[in-house]
Design an enzyme around this catalytic site. Structure first.
Site, PDB file in Angstrom:
ATOM      1  N   GLY A 122       0.798  -1.229   0.000  1.00  0.00           N
ATOM      2  CA  GLY A 122       0.000   0.000   0.000  1.00  0.00           C
ATOM      3  C   GLY A 122       0.825   1.271   0.000  1.00  0.00           C
ATOM      4  N   THR A 228      -8.607  -0.101   3.029  1.00  0.00           N
ATOM      5  CA  THR A 228      -8.315   0.356   1.668  1.00  0.00           C
ATOM      6  C   THR A 228      -7.521   1.672   1.607  1.00  0.00           C
ATOM      7  OG1 THR A 228     -10.548   1.266   1.626  1.00  0.00           O
ATOM      8  CG2 THR A 228     -10.227  -0.867   0.567  1.00  0.00           C
ATOM      9  N   GLY A 229      -7.194   2.251   2.761  1.00  0.00           N
ATOM     10  CA  GLY A 229      -6.238   3.347   2.796  1.00  0.00           C
ATOM     11  C   GLY A 229      -6.692   4.665   2.197  1.00  0.00           C
ATOM     12  N   GLY A 361      -2.959  17.083   2.747  1.00  0.00           N
ATOM     13  CA  GLY A 361      -3.706  16.021   3.405  1.00  0.00           C
ATOM     14  C   GLY A 361      -4.020  14.873   2.463  1.00  0.00           C
ATOM     15  N   HIS A 416       1.468   2.772  11.779  1.00  0.00           N
ATOM     16  CA  HIS A 416       1.407   1.903  12.964  1.00  0.00           C
ATOM     17  C   HIS A 416       0.022   1.952  13.606  1.00  0.00           C
ATOM     18  CE1 HIS A 416       3.190   5.823  13.796  1.00  0.00           C
ATOM     19  NE2 HIS A 416       2.505   5.803  14.927  1.00  0.00           N
ATOM     20  N   HIS A 543      23.586   5.373  31.161  1.00  0.00           N
ATOM     21  CA  HIS A 543      24.309   6.636  30.988  1.00  0.00           C
ATOM     22  C   HIS A 543      25.527   6.405  30.111  1.00  0.00           C
ATOM     23  CE1 HIS A 543      25.982  10.534  31.880  1.00  0.00           C
ATOM     24  NE2 HIS A 543      27.131   9.930  32.143  1.00  0.00           N
TER      25      HIS A 543
HETATM   26  C1  LIG Z   1       4.747  10.573   1.820  1.00  0.00           C
HETATM   27  C2  LIG Z   1       4.155   9.838   3.009  1.00  0.00           C
HETATM   28  C3  LIG Z   1       4.955   9.543   4.093  1.00  0.00           C
HETATM   29  C4  LIG Z   1       4.415   8.867   5.180  1.00  0.00           C
HETATM   30  N1  LIG Z   1       5.234   8.603   6.248  1.00  0.00           N
HETATM   31  C5  LIG Z   1       4.726   7.968   7.318  1.00  0.00           C
HETATM   32  C6  LIG Z   1       5.567   7.647   8.424  1.00  0.00           C
HETATM   33  O1  LIG Z   1       6.762   7.935   8.429  1.00  0.00           O
HETATM   34  N2  LIG Z   1       5.012   7.005   9.463  1.00  0.00           N
HETATM   35  C7  LIG Z   1       3.698   6.669   9.491  1.00  0.00           C
HETATM   36  O2  LIG Z   1       3.248   6.098  10.484  1.00  0.00           O
HETATM   37  N3  LIG Z   1       2.880   6.960   8.465  1.00  0.00           N
HETATM   38  C8  LIG Z   1       3.360   7.587   7.378  1.00  0.00           C
HETATM   39  N4  LIG Z   1       2.545   7.853   6.326  1.00  0.00           N
HETATM   40  C9  LIG Z   1       1.127   7.467   6.407  1.00  0.00           C
HETATM   41  C10 LIG Z   1       0.985   5.972   6.087  1.00  0.00           C
HETATM   42  O3  LIG Z   1       1.547   5.699   4.823  1.00  0.00           O
HETATM   43  C11 LIG Z   1      -0.491   5.580   6.096  1.00  0.00           C
HETATM   44  O4  LIG Z   1      -1.074   5.981   7.319  1.00  0.00           O
HETATM   45  C12 LIG Z   1      -0.636   4.079   5.949  1.00  0.00           C
HETATM   46  O5  LIG Z   1      -0.079   3.652   4.735  1.00  0.00           O
HETATM   47  C13 LIG Z   1      -2.114   3.672   6.008  1.00  0.00           C
HETATM   48  O6  LIG Z   1      -2.189   2.286   5.884  1.00  0.00           O
HETATM   49  P1  LIG Z   1      -3.528   1.564   5.364  1.00  0.00           P
HETATM   50  O7  LIG Z   1      -3.234   0.105   5.470  1.00  0.00           O
HETATM   51  O8  LIG Z   1      -4.696   2.123   6.056  1.00  0.00           O
HETATM   52  O9  LIG Z   1      -3.676   1.986   3.837  1.00  0.00           O
HETATM   53  P2  LIG Z   1      -2.712   1.925   2.581  1.00  0.00           P
HETATM   54  O10 LIG Z   1      -1.294   1.784   2.989  1.00  0.00           O
HETATM   55  O11 LIG Z   1      -3.070   3.068   1.731  1.00  0.00           O
HETATM   56  O12 LIG Z   1      -3.116   0.557   1.861  1.00  0.00           O
HETATM   57  C14 LIG Z   1      -4.376   0.358   1.301  1.00  0.00           C
HETATM   58  C15 LIG Z   1      -4.274  -0.730   0.259  1.00  0.00           C
HETATM   59  O13 LIG Z   1      -5.587  -1.096  -0.158  1.00  0.00           O
HETATM   60  C16 LIG Z   1      -5.602  -1.295  -1.553  1.00  0.00           C
HETATM   61  N5  LIG Z   1      -6.998  -1.120  -1.997  1.00  0.00           N
HETATM   62  C17 LIG Z   1      -7.742  -0.002  -1.951  1.00  0.00           C
HETATM   63  N6  LIG Z   1      -9.017  -0.253  -2.350  1.00  0.00           N
HETATM   64  C18 LIG Z   1      -9.058  -1.568  -2.655  1.00  0.00           C
HETATM   65  C19 LIG Z   1     -10.098  -2.435  -3.106  1.00  0.00           C
HETATM   66  N7  LIG Z   1     -11.338  -2.008  -3.280  1.00  0.00           N
HETATM   67  N8  LIG Z   1      -9.776  -3.720  -3.327  1.00  0.00           N
HETATM   68  C20 LIG Z   1      -8.522  -4.199  -3.132  1.00  0.00           C
HETATM   69  N9  LIG Z   1      -7.514  -3.427  -2.685  1.00  0.00           N
HETATM   70  C21 LIG Z   1      -7.774  -2.132  -2.446  1.00  0.00           C
HETATM   71  C22 LIG Z   1      -4.637  -0.251  -2.086  1.00  0.00           C
HETATM   72  O14 LIG Z   1      -4.167  -0.606  -3.370  1.00  0.00           O
HETATM   73  C23 LIG Z   1      -3.552  -0.290  -1.004  1.00  0.00           C
HETATM   74  O15 LIG Z   1      -2.555  -1.229  -1.329  1.00  0.00           O
HETATM   75  C24 LIG Z   1       3.054   8.499   5.198  1.00  0.00           C
HETATM   76  C25 LIG Z   1       2.245   8.788   4.093  1.00  0.00           C
HETATM   77  C26 LIG Z   1       2.789   9.443   3.007  1.00  0.00           C
HETATM   78  C27 LIG Z   1       1.919   9.727   1.818  1.00  0.00           C
HETATM   79  N1  LIG Z   2       6.075  10.949   9.593  1.00  0.00           N
HETATM   80  C1  LIG Z   2       4.805  10.616   9.474  1.00  0.00           C
HETATM   81  O1  LIG Z   2       4.225   9.955  10.321  1.00  0.00           O
HETATM   82  C2  LIG Z   2       4.057  11.046   8.271  1.00  0.00           C
HETATM   83  C3  LIG Z   2       4.715  11.563   7.182  1.00  0.00           C
HETATM   84  C4  LIG Z   2       3.964  11.955   6.081  1.00  0.00           C
HETATM   85  C5  LIG Z   2       2.598  11.809   6.087  1.00  0.00           C
HETATM   86  N2  LIG Z   2       1.995  11.296   7.168  1.00  0.00           N
HETATM   87  C6  LIG Z   2       0.532  11.178   7.213  1.00  0.00           C
HETATM   88  O2  LIG Z   2       0.003  11.527   5.958  1.00  0.00           O
HETATM   89  C7  LIG Z   2      -1.115  12.382   6.134  1.00  0.00           C
HETATM   90  C8  LIG Z   2      -1.066  13.469   5.100  1.00  0.00           C
HETATM   91  O3  LIG Z   2       0.011  14.376   5.340  1.00  0.00           O
HETATM   92  P1  LIG Z   2      -0.073  15.884   4.874  1.00  0.00           P
HETATM   93  O4  LIG Z   2       1.169  16.570   5.298  1.00  0.00           O
HETATM   94  O5  LIG Z   2      -0.490  15.929   3.455  1.00  0.00           O
HETATM   95  O6  LIG Z   2      -1.341  16.393   5.668  1.00  0.00           O
HETATM   96  P2  LIG Z   2      -1.467  17.214   7.055  1.00  0.00           P
HETATM   97  O7  LIG Z   2      -2.883  17.125   7.424  1.00  0.00           O
HETATM   98  O8  LIG Z   2      -0.424  16.779   8.027  1.00  0.00           O
HETATM   99  O9  LIG Z   2      -1.114  18.719   6.641  1.00  0.00           O
HETATM  100  C9  LIG Z   2      -1.793  19.387   5.622  1.00  0.00           C
HETATM  101  C10 LIG Z   2      -1.547  20.875   5.757  1.00  0.00           C
HETATM  102  O10 LIG Z   2      -2.024  21.517   4.581  1.00  0.00           O
HETATM  103  C11 LIG Z   2      -2.744  22.706   4.925  1.00  0.00           C
HETATM  104  N3  LIG Z   2      -3.682  22.970   3.802  1.00  0.00           N
HETATM  105  C12 LIG Z   2      -4.757  22.244   3.431  1.00  0.00           C
HETATM  106  N4  LIG Z   2      -5.315  22.753   2.313  1.00  0.00           N
HETATM  107  C13 LIG Z   2      -4.571  23.832   1.946  1.00  0.00           C
HETATM  108  C14 LIG Z   2      -4.625  24.781   0.852  1.00  0.00           C
HETATM  109  N5  LIG Z   2      -5.543  24.724  -0.107  1.00  0.00           N
HETATM  110  N6  LIG Z   2      -3.688  25.762   0.796  1.00  0.00           N
HETATM  111  C15 LIG Z   2      -2.735  25.826   1.751  1.00  0.00           C
HETATM  112  N7  LIG Z   2      -2.636  24.970   2.799  1.00  0.00           N
HETATM  113  C16 LIG Z   2      -3.533  23.969   2.897  1.00  0.00           C
HETATM  114  C17 LIG Z   2      -3.392  22.339   6.246  1.00  0.00           C
HETATM  115  O11 LIG Z   2      -3.709  23.480   7.008  1.00  0.00           O
HETATM  116  C18 LIG Z   2      -2.285  21.498   6.929  1.00  0.00           C
HETATM  117  O12 LIG Z   2      -1.379  22.280   7.670  1.00  0.00           O
HETATM  118  C19 LIG Z   2      -1.058  12.931   7.530  1.00  0.00           C
HETATM  119  O13 LIG Z   2      -2.307  12.743   8.122  1.00  0.00           O
HETATM  120  C20 LIG Z   2       0.000  12.161   8.235  1.00  0.00           C
HETATM  121  O14 LIG Z   2      -0.544  11.476   9.327  1.00  0.00           O
HETATM  122  C21 LIG Z   2       2.691  10.930   8.265  1.00  0.00           C
END
Ligand SMILES: Cc1cc2nc3c(=O)[nH]c(=O)nc-3n(C[C@H](O)[C@H](O)[C@H](O)COP(=O)(O)OP(=O)(O)OC[C@H]3O[C@@H](n4cnc5c(N)ncnc54)[C@H](O)[C@@H]3O)c2cc1C
Ligand SMILES: NC(=O)c1ccc[n+]([C@@H]2O[C@H](COP(=O)([O-])OP(=O)(O)OC[C@H]3O[C@@H](n4cnc5c(N)ncnc54)[C@H](O)[C@@H]3O)[C@@H](O)[C@H]2O)c1
Length: 573
Positions: A122, A228-229, A361, A416, A543
């Site tokens: 995913g 489904t994320g 977001g 997580h 420490h």
């Molecule tokens: C750039 C970025 C960095 C991130 N960094 C972190 C981080 O450092 N730490 C952290 O905790 N989180 C991080 N996140 C957030 C994290 O990736 C998500 O919270 C996490 O992947 C959610 O897991 P999930 O299993 O809910 O969904 P997903 O990982 O999105 O998986 C969903 C899966 O379902 C499949 N799917 C969807 N619909 C269907 C369907 N109808 N039938 C079959 N399969 C389907 C998709 O293909 C996908 O493989 C990050 C996100 C982004 C975008």
């Molecule tokens: N290290 C991690 O755990 C990690 C890393 C990356 C992403 N994620 C997850 O992925 C999700 C998405 O991350 P993200 O950074 O896209 O979302 P976010 O919700 O963390 O931040 C989005 C930011 O965009 C601003 N914003 C929204 N619409 C706007 C607009 N039209 N113009 C200007 N500003 C606007 C919001 O005020 C907010 O500050 C988060 O919920 C986070 O939990 C986690």
């Protein structure tokens, strides 16, 4: 009487079946709970230990598979629940949430299948946590190698640092492939059936999967988890071309490093990519809708982080503005960004930049899931769930045997958290009630230095305290007073504890500094286990380690000098 059920195609499939033993026999133990599998032709009502030779088992598998096929083929009425099932658990979506749930389901002896419409792993593995942390590992090292002041303080001399863009991109891509393979192999090794295609709920306990419009296979399951994320959310008026106007999906491929990039949104993705791009030489302009950068963080930590992560770097910002229209670069013209005031909606500035990253977001990915077949209406796309992740229908009633975990329910969009919710659901379907305490789930932003947090921010804690009528106190510990941090020449940092002085309850911990993401777990585990300050302050830390910052934090908290009972309620003496 105990019912015994058998399904031998998966050695770990039923709680009633012990692992294959040394003699090539399967031992079957009675279960208190009938499993109602379609493979239950060999169900025995007798009590005690049963043993079955492998040849008999094989015959049972073949005939039960035939029956399962017939059953699936004969399903015509989608509205009614089946009475026997192909699987104990079917998970739709093989991201980290689905994967975590599947692994725990196998441990619990559930016959499990996972449906994936794209690639295993995913968002997190392919387009999120994993490749982004690979890029951040590079940016951390680049930052260090470029910091003359820091290197001189350590007595080091390094000639100019450089990087090979494709090499960096390959590192991220290779890591994603490696982790994806690990995940796939772990599912296969444990006997989880990987069903390929898009999953759609047909009715209670019934899912079809396959290539849309082509093959439709139907499976039934006692319990179903939606996992489904999510996908990047792109606000109206913004045109993403995947080259000059991009989302994190594109940025992680690092196809180019722009000289000047606007990052729309200063949340997790925006901040982490600002760390990457500035380390690789880009100039960054943040466009943030709210009045301050990093609006989601504890304000004091956010302020300090801003002083270290924003001001000294080639970053400027516009706050309180929306990016209302973004046009990709074309015919020699740069990317144009029109901004409006977030409150008045009056036009503000227009920017011309080399690229724009949209980090505003994420939107739940719940389209095509067939939720209408079970009377479920999404809320802004998210699947409504209760505290046990049980799906709630349009009438506010719980949908039996249907759960939703991870980004698709919008409770906490972290990898997580998705996995922990999956484990919690598996506990429940295995007969043990379990409610996950989301306030104990840590989060971290992997900038240099890192930011981490668990529980409430100070304003949230003050709000709760006022409503519920208790006092809160704050304790702080500086990285400047920590030997290990100073040895690393990384004294910039702060840990902050928000707690109840009357009973020692930890309400929130926020850390900004070196390895903050690793340090937070002492606090998150304490909250999860209900450990109070008056107990944890006596825990011993090696420490010199960074963990002594938390030791210092807990020791400096002032819990009222009262006697506490074993439930941590004050008692009269
Ligand atoms: C750039 C970025 C960095 C991130 N960094 C972190 C981080 O450092 N730490 C952290 O905790 N989180 C991080 N996140 C957030 C994290 O990736 C998500 O919270 C996490 O992947 C959610 O897991 P999930 O299993 O809910 O969904 P997903 O990982 O999105 O998986 C969903 C899966 O379902 C499949 N799917 C969807 N619909 C269907 C369907 N109808 N039938 C079959 N399969 C389907 C998709 O293909 C996908 O493989 C990050 C996100 C982004 C975008
Ligand atoms: N290290 C991690 O755990 C990690 C890393 C990356 C992403 N994620 C997850 O992925 C999700 C998405 O991350 P993200 O950074 O896209 O979302 P976010 O919700 O963390 O931040 C989005 C930011 O965009 C601003 N914003 C929204 N619409 C706007 C607009 N039209 N113009 C200007 N500003 C606007 C919001 O005020 C907010 O500050 C988060 O919920 C986070 O939990 C986690």
């Amino acid at each position: 009487m105990h019912a015994v059920s058998l399904s031998t195609s998966h050695p770990h499939s039923s709680p009633a079946i012990a692992r294959s033993n040394h003699f090539g026999l399967y031992s079957i133990t009675p279960s208190n709970k009938p499993l109602n599998l379609p493979f239950c032709g060999l169900r025995s009502e007798a009590q005690g230990i049963f043993q079955l030779k492998r040849s008999e088992t094989h015959r049972a598998i073949v005939s039960s598979r035939r029956r399962a096929k017939k059953l699936s083929a004969s399903l015509s009425n989608n509205g009614s629940a089946p009475t026997s099932f192909d699987y104990d658990l079917v998970i739709i979506g093989a991201g980290v949430g689905g994967h975590g749930a599947a692994l725990h389901a196998v441990e619990k002896g559930l016959k499990t299948a996972i449906i994936e419409g794209d690639v295993i792993g995913g968002t997190c593995v392919n387009r999120g946590c994993v490749p982004s942390k690979a890029l951040l590992a590079v940016s951390g090292r680049m930052r260090e190698l470029q910091n003359d002041h820091h290197l001189k303080a350590l007595g080091l001399q390094v000639s100019a640092a450089g990087y090979d863009r494709q090499g960096v991109a390959d590192h991220a891509n290779n890591l994603a492939s490696k982790i994806r393979n690990n995940l796939t192999n772990s599912l296969k090794a444990l006997g989880v059936d990987i069903l390929t295609g898009v999953g759609t709920i047909l009715g209670p306990q019934k899912v079809k999967y396959g290539q849309v419009g082509f093959s439709d296979n139907v499976v039934t399951a006692k319990d179903i988890i939606i996992a489904t994320g999510s996908v990047p959310f792109v606000p109206k008026g913004i045109e993403v071309d995947g080259k000059t106007v991009i989302t994190s999906d594109h940025a992680l491929k690092l196809e180019f490093v722009p000289e000047w990039i606007a990052i729309v949104g200063s949340g997790y993705i925006g901040l982490e990519f600002s760390d990457v791009y500035t380390a690789l030489g880009s100039e960054v302009t943040f466009i943030e809708a709210l009045d301050q950068l990093m609006p989601g963080f504890d304000p004091e930590i956010g302020k300090l982080a801003q002083r270290v992560l924003i001001h000294p770097r080639k970053i400027d910002f516009h706050t309180g503005v929306f990016a209302s229209k973004i046009t990709p670069a074309k015919d020699g013209k740069p990317v144009t960004i029109e901004m409006i005031d977030a409150k008045t909606k009056e036009p503000k500035d227009t920017l011309e930049v080399d690229a724009a990253l949209i980090a505003t977001g994420r939107a739940p990915f719940t389209k095509g899931l067939g939720l209408e077949n079970i009377n479920v209406v999404t809320q802004r796309g998210f699947v409504p769930v209760d505290e046990r992740m049980q799906v709630i229908d349009a009438d506010g009633k719980m949908v039996p045997h249907l759960y939703c975990i991870g980004d698709a329910n919008g409770k906490m969009m972290l990898a997580h958290a998705a996995s922990a919710q999956g484990i919690s659901v598996v506990e429940q379907v295995s007969g043990k009630d379990h409610v996950l305490n989301h306030l104990s789930i840590p989060a971290a932003c992997f900038t240099h230095p890192e930011i981490s947090m668990v529980g409430l921010t100070e304003p949230q804690a003050r709000d709760k305290a006022e409503k519920e009528g208790f006092e809160i106190s704050i304790a702080k510990a500086s990285f400047k007073a920590n030997t290990k941090a100073l040895a690393e020449n990384e004294g910039e940092g702060l840990a902050k504890l928000i707690y109840r002085p009357d009973n020692g309850e930890i309400l929130g911990v926020h850390i900004f500094g070196l390895h903050a993401a690793d340090l937070i777990h002492e606090a998150s585990n304490a909250i999860a286990l209900g450990t109070r300050i008056q107990d944890i302050k006596f825990a011993v830390h090696a420490h010199p380690t960074l963990s002594e910052i938390l030791d210092e934090l807990f020791k400096s908290a002032q819990v009222n000098d009262r006697v506490f009972s074993s439930t941590n309620e004050p008692v009269a003496v």
